[in-house]
Design an enzyme around this catalytic site. Structure first.
Site, PDB file in Angstrom:
ATOM      1  N   ARG A  98       2.050   3.723  15.839  1.00  0.00           N
ATOM      2  CA  ARG A  98       0.694   4.565  16.355  1.00  0.00           C
ATOM      3  C   ARG A  98       0.261   3.556  17.278  1.00  0.00           C
ATOM      4  O   ARG A  98       0.429   2.346  17.345  1.00  0.00           O
ATOM      5  CB  ARG A  98      -0.478   4.298  15.871  1.00  0.00           C
ATOM      6  CG  ARG A  98      -0.918   4.523  14.196  1.00  0.00           C
ATOM      7  CD  ARG A  98      -1.836   4.590  13.858  1.00  0.00           C
ATOM      8  NE  ARG A  98      -2.295   4.617  11.800  1.00  0.00           N
ATOM      9  CZ  ARG A  98      -2.991   5.063  11.205  1.00  0.00           C
ATOM     10  NH1 ARG A  98      -4.682   4.572  12.146  1.00  0.00           N
ATOM     11  NH2 ARG A  98      -3.098   5.602  10.180  1.00  0.00           N
ATOM     12  N   ARG A 126      -9.087  13.829   3.262  1.00  0.00           N
ATOM     13  CA  ARG A 126      -8.675  14.476   4.112  1.00  0.00           C
ATOM     14  C   ARG A 126      -7.115  14.989   4.755  1.00  0.00           C
ATOM     15  O   ARG A 126      -6.825  13.913   4.209  1.00  0.00           O
ATOM     16  CB  ARG A 126      -9.675  13.689   5.577  1.00  0.00           C
ATOM     17  CG  ARG A 126      -8.676  12.432   5.351  1.00  0.00           C
ATOM     18  CD  ARG A 126      -9.107  11.461   6.701  1.00  0.00           C
ATOM     19  NE  ARG A 126      -8.888  10.144   6.398  1.00  0.00           N
ATOM     20  CZ  ARG A 126      -8.879   8.758   5.652  1.00  0.00           C
ATOM     21  NH1 ARG A 126      -9.916   9.050   4.549  1.00  0.00           N
ATOM     22  NH2 ARG A 126      -8.220   7.764   5.510  1.00  0.00           N
ATOM     23  N   HIS A 136       0.713  -1.322  -0.409  1.00  0.00           N
ATOM     24  CA  HIS A 136       0.303  -0.524   0.300  1.00  0.00           C
ATOM     25  C   HIS A 136       0.711   1.221   0.096  1.00  0.00           C
ATOM     26  O   HIS A 136       1.679   1.496   1.296  1.00  0.00           O
ATOM     27  CB  HIS A 136      -0.770   0.110   1.273  1.00  0.00           C
ATOM     28  CG  HIS A 136      -1.487   1.669   1.611  1.00  0.00           C
ATOM     29  ND1 HIS A 136      -3.056   1.193   1.817  1.00  0.00           N
ATOM     30  CD2 HIS A 136      -1.261   2.304   1.522  1.00  0.00           C
ATOM     31  CE1 HIS A 136      -3.722   2.199   1.740  1.00  0.00           C
ATOM     32  NE2 HIS A 136      -2.877   3.606   1.431  1.00  0.00           N
TER      33      HIS A 136
END
Ligand code: MV4
Length: 449
Positions: free
Chosen positions: A338, A292, A208
């Site tokens: 994260r 976004r 990705h």
């Protein structure tokens, strides 16, 4: 001119936006739910307005309440952050009708790109490589079966209004197809109230790769290089980095130009992300465009030196981009982990609760974007991401070492986190050598049990 921004979000991204506004001399208004009275964004903003009870539907997802808070406080713009209302075209339209600047693209652009099937056709027409697939919307399994035959198996059935993995099923054979189509369509009808589907060839074991773009209202579009987001689980990214080991300078140039073409074709204004699937062969395909600011934006900020949130605000104020493509150079290597309040040993079950003690690392090349503090209680109602640890170093090897050193310093007591799990990923020989694809975590997990 934007003088006062209402931040229609919570958590670390709300804090990130408040900081950008403050540095720009712009006043800030936080909105908060009853569960977020003690949240950092509530405390840090110049003003704070309670917009309702804890459940998002009655607070952070309530367009009426957020617009009311904007009108009452006299804010001239809304920054939606990510999640919640950030990609809701009706909300962007409502802002426009109320003469409030929505810090993001136009409502019709959000709507067009939110329909993945339409987005795909827009990109194909602009010469951006798309995955071989159906050109028209498909509403029934029989029509789908014929399309799948023409495309060639394996195929993936996707909901036009999908994204994030909902309303999506693969089929490796004709026998499997009808069931897959119906399951995907039912899921789509339930989740989006719409059963419009499309079919693509299923790309196996890709990476990705996403490109950050900036576009102003004068038609200038630039790209800020890529992020490799292959390290994910159940469509939740865990580690992102820039640049990607998988791209040569030539491929970066080519994909970057495709990303710019994509944004231009969509009539895009503001910060956006073009998602691609990249095969080991170097072939790449447009997947979708996100309208976004994204969670992983700091890795791009660090390798380019560009403040993406400030650029968003400048663009929404009608200013020209501060940079031309020639000004953009990728320098060094940035990685983001994260940090989630969850227990990797219990299938990553969320672990809200009170942080009884906390220490977060610092030093050269380390950035923390978080909204937690010692004594803070993480409410159970929202996303489990509580902090982002971002590092920068001259090269990837040094960045990995720095990240491991920093993760080793993290102390978050009172709740479970994925910090040790992140450390293990960074230790994995395949991660270290860059031999990864979107199936990496699943494979690693299988080896552990
Ligand atoms: C694909 C794909 C393979 N082939 N499309 C995942 C969510 C949505 N954005 C689209 N997704 C995919 N579309 C084709 N034709 C594989 C995925 C996919 C995926 C993509 C990126 C990151 C993680 C993923 C995990 C599973 C599936």
């Amino acid at each position: 001119m934007i003088k006062k921004v209402l931040i229609a979000n919570r958590g670390e991204i709300a804090v990130r936006i408040i900081r950008a506004c403050r540095e720009m001399g712009i006043e800030t208004v936080a909105v908060y739910s009853q569960a977020d009275k003690e949240a950092l964004h509530t405390k840090l903003a110049d003003e704070a307005v309670c917009i309702g009870p804890a459940p998002s539907k009655e607070s952070y997802l309530s367009m009426e309440r957020i617009i009311s808070a904007t009108v009452v406080t006299g804010a001239d713009a809304i920054h939606p952050g990510f999640g919640f209302l950030s990609e809701n075209s009706r909300f962007a339209q409502l802002c426009q009708q109320c003469s409030i600047t929505f810090i993001g693209p136009d409502a019709d652009v959000i709507a067009r790109l939110g329909n993945k099937q339409e987005a795909r056709n827009t990109m194909a027409a602009a010469g951006v490589p798309v995955i071989p697939g159906s050109e028209e919307a498909i509403y029934d399994a029989q029509t789908g079966l014929e399309a799948a035959r023409a495309i060639g198996y394996p195929v993936i059935v996707k909901a036009a209004l999908g994204g994030g993995g909902k309303g999506m099923r693969t089929a490796y054979t004709e026998e499997e197809f009808i069931q897959s189509f119906q399951t995907a369509q039912q899921e789509a009808e339930k989740a989006f109230g719409d059963g419009t589907m499309y079919i693509e060839h299923f790309v196996e074991n890709p990476r990705h790769i996403e490109f950050q773009i900036l576009a102003d209202s004068f038609g200038h579009v630039i790209h800020l290089g890529e992020r490799d987001c292959s390290i994910q689980r159940n469509h939740q990214k865990m580690i992102e980095e820039s640049p990607s080991l998988a791209l040569t300078d030539e491929l970066r140039e080519e994909m970057g130009q495709a990303a710019v073409r994509a944004a231009k074709a969509a009539g895009y204004v503001n910060a956006g992300t073009i998602e691609f699937l990249l095969e080991a062969s170097g072939r790449y395909y447009f997947m979708e465009m996100n309208t976004r600011i994204q969670v992983e934006h700091p890795v791009t900020e660090w390798v380019t030196g560009i403040d993406l949130v400030k650029e968003q605000i400048r663009i929404a104020s009608g200013k020209k981009l501060s940079y031309e493509q020639e000004d953009v150079h990728l320098s060094g290597h940035a990685i983001e982990c994260r940090i989630n309040a969850e227990d990797p040993k219990k299938d990553f079950r969320p672990s809200p609760g009170t942080i009884t003690d906390m220490y977060l690392p610092g030093g050269k090349g380390i950035r923390i974007d978080s909204a937690i503090y010692s004594g803070y209680t993480i409410p159970p109602y929202y996303d489990s991401m509580v902090a982002k640890l971002i590092v920068w170093a001259k090269n990837r090897g040094e960045a990995i070492n720095k990240m491991q050193s920093a993760l080793g310093e993290v102390i978050i007591e009172g709740i479970d986190t994925n910090v040790d799990y992140q450390y293990e990923i960074l230790n994995h020989p395949d991660y270290r050598s860059g031999n990864v694809d979107i199936g990496f975590i699943e494979k690693m997990q299988r080896c552990m049990v």
